[in-house]
Write a protein that holds these residues in place. Structure first.
Motif: not given
Ligand SMILES: [Zn+2]
Length: 435
Positions: A325-331
């Protein structure tokens, strides 16, 4: 340069760099036209302060560097690493297959290719051909057919009703590209076809007999900026030519005061252990030639830092549970610092800290990635470089979707942001070591 121009040039590079050989050729052309001098590995070097140099190994790996006007290499090198290769289908040595009046080529899978997207694409073929010249010499030249000359047609759904539920692909039997239709009497000779292509692209090549080749198929659909508001870049080989290009632009636009280097290695996708790969001696051999002896070399490695740039996995809206949850990089929300407690990435708190500091100075956002604790983690050239040279290293990269697909997706802002942070790193006069 603006983001728009950066992306235009990136797309142009992606379209021309259809193999690692072609990527190195394109980067070399740019370096040469920007005042970088070509070095031969087999000849003694006379490096000068302020000098700009580059060299190739195997035609598929490249190192470019600047001997700083104000700071010698022994004072510490600011280095960026990336890789030139991407997963693909490579032609087998005796590839001809003729069945039911069709001419196909046998292929090997290079690296961890996502195979499904290779079906129903308009494919072309490129790479290096080695031949004996008419006067009996061994020569190599690059070719690229450019035009769509092959395809791998899907099997119709009517002949495989369960395909959408359980499709598996046998790489030996299911993915042979189809090149043409032939009569029963014909038996195509692939080497003859290559000889004709060599003569077409290099009329003076004096080719006698084609000996061997390293050729791979690629998608002819051009790289493109897409999305309602041009948010995305869609292309083959974003992993990892995007990082090669960002590093190259950064080096070219750096101020040349400090000693800096860009290393783009082949063979990352197959583990990096080769003469030209990051696990080979290329980088350490170059660094050793910049200093006077062993003492200075150890000082150089102690004072240097490598930013290893390789794409990361963005959190996919359809498959969000594959990320923490806390480590989902977004483009488009910034390049990603990659961390792994088990050293699958080389980042530590000091090297990551420096990167965060530089990004803030450049007003570029930063994201971080660790893999879910219940999943295995990929790796890249960072730990290999750190382990091979003893140089402090960190792993970063822009977030993407569809890594190792024939067409990957990145944010249209992230590459530009990455390049600016790398340029700031090349110009960064502070110490690379925390005190
Ligand atoms: Zn990669």
């Amino acid at each position: 340069m603006t983001q728009e121009v950066f992306n235009q040039q990136l797309c142009q590079f992606l379209g021309l760099a259809t193999t690692p050989f072609h990527a190195v050729r394109e980067m070399s052309t740019t370096l040469a036209s920007s005042g970088f001098e070509l070095l031969e590995e087999g000849v003694a070097w006379q490096l000068k302060p302020g000098g700009k140099y580059y060299l190739q190994r195997n035609g598929s790996s490249l190192v470019a560097f600047i001997v700083g006007r104000d700071s010698a290499p022994v004072e510490g090198m600011r280095m960026v690493g990336a890789h030139t290769d991407s997963p693909c289908l490579m032609v087998k040595p005796t590839p001809e297959k003729t069945r039911h009046g069709y001419f196909q080529l046998g292929v090997q899978v290079y690296g961890g290719a996502l195979l499904n997207p290779w079906f129903d694409r308009d494919l072309s073929l490129a790479g290096r051909v080695s031949f004996e010249s008419e006067d009996g010499l061994l020569k190599s030249l690059l070719i690229d057919f450019r035009e769509p000359i092959a395809t791998i047609p899907s099997l119709a759904i009517h002949l495989d009703r369960d395909v959408n539920k359980k499709r598996s692909i046998n790489p030996q039997t299911d993915i042979l590209p189809l090149l043409s239709q032939i009569s029963d009497e014909e038996s195509p000779d692939f080497r003859e076809l290559l000889k004709a292509r060599l003569l077409q692209e290099h009329p003076d090549c004096n080719v006698g007999r084609v000996l061997d080749f390293e050729l791979s198929f690629y998608d002819t659909q051009a790289p493109a900026v897409i999305g309602l508001q041009q948010e995305f870049i869609a292309s083959a080989r974003l992993d990892n030519l995007l990082s090669c290009f960002a590093g190259l632009r950064a080096l070219l636009e750096s101020d040349g005061a400090l000693s800096t280097l860009l290393a783009c290695n082949d063979h990352e996708e197959v583990g990096s252990l080769s003469a030209a790969g990051a696990q080979g001696p290329l980088l350490s051999s170059v660094l050793k030639r910049m200093v006077a002896g062993e003492e200075e070399y150890v000082a150089l490695t102690d004072r240097s830092l490598m930013i290893s740039a390789d794409n990361a996995h963005g959190i996919h809206p359809n498959y969000a549970d594959r990320h923490d949850d806390n480590h989902g990089p977004i483009l488009n929300r910034g390049p990603v610092i990659k961390m792994n407690a088990n050293q699958r990435y080389a980042t530590n708190s000091e090297t990551a800290g420096l990167y965060r500091m530089l990004s803030a100075q450049e007003d570029v956002p930063v994201q971080s990635f660790v893999v879910r604790t219940d999943m295995g983690c990929g790796s890249t050239i960072g730990p290999i470089t750190a382990g091979g040279t003893g140089i402090r290293t960190l792993d970063i990269g822009v977030p993407t979707f569809g890594m190792h697909s024939i067409r990957e997706l990145a944010g249209s802002r992230d590459g530009w942001d990455l390049s600016r942070v790398l340029r700031r790193f090349y110009n960064y006069r502070g110490s690379l070591v925390a005190s």
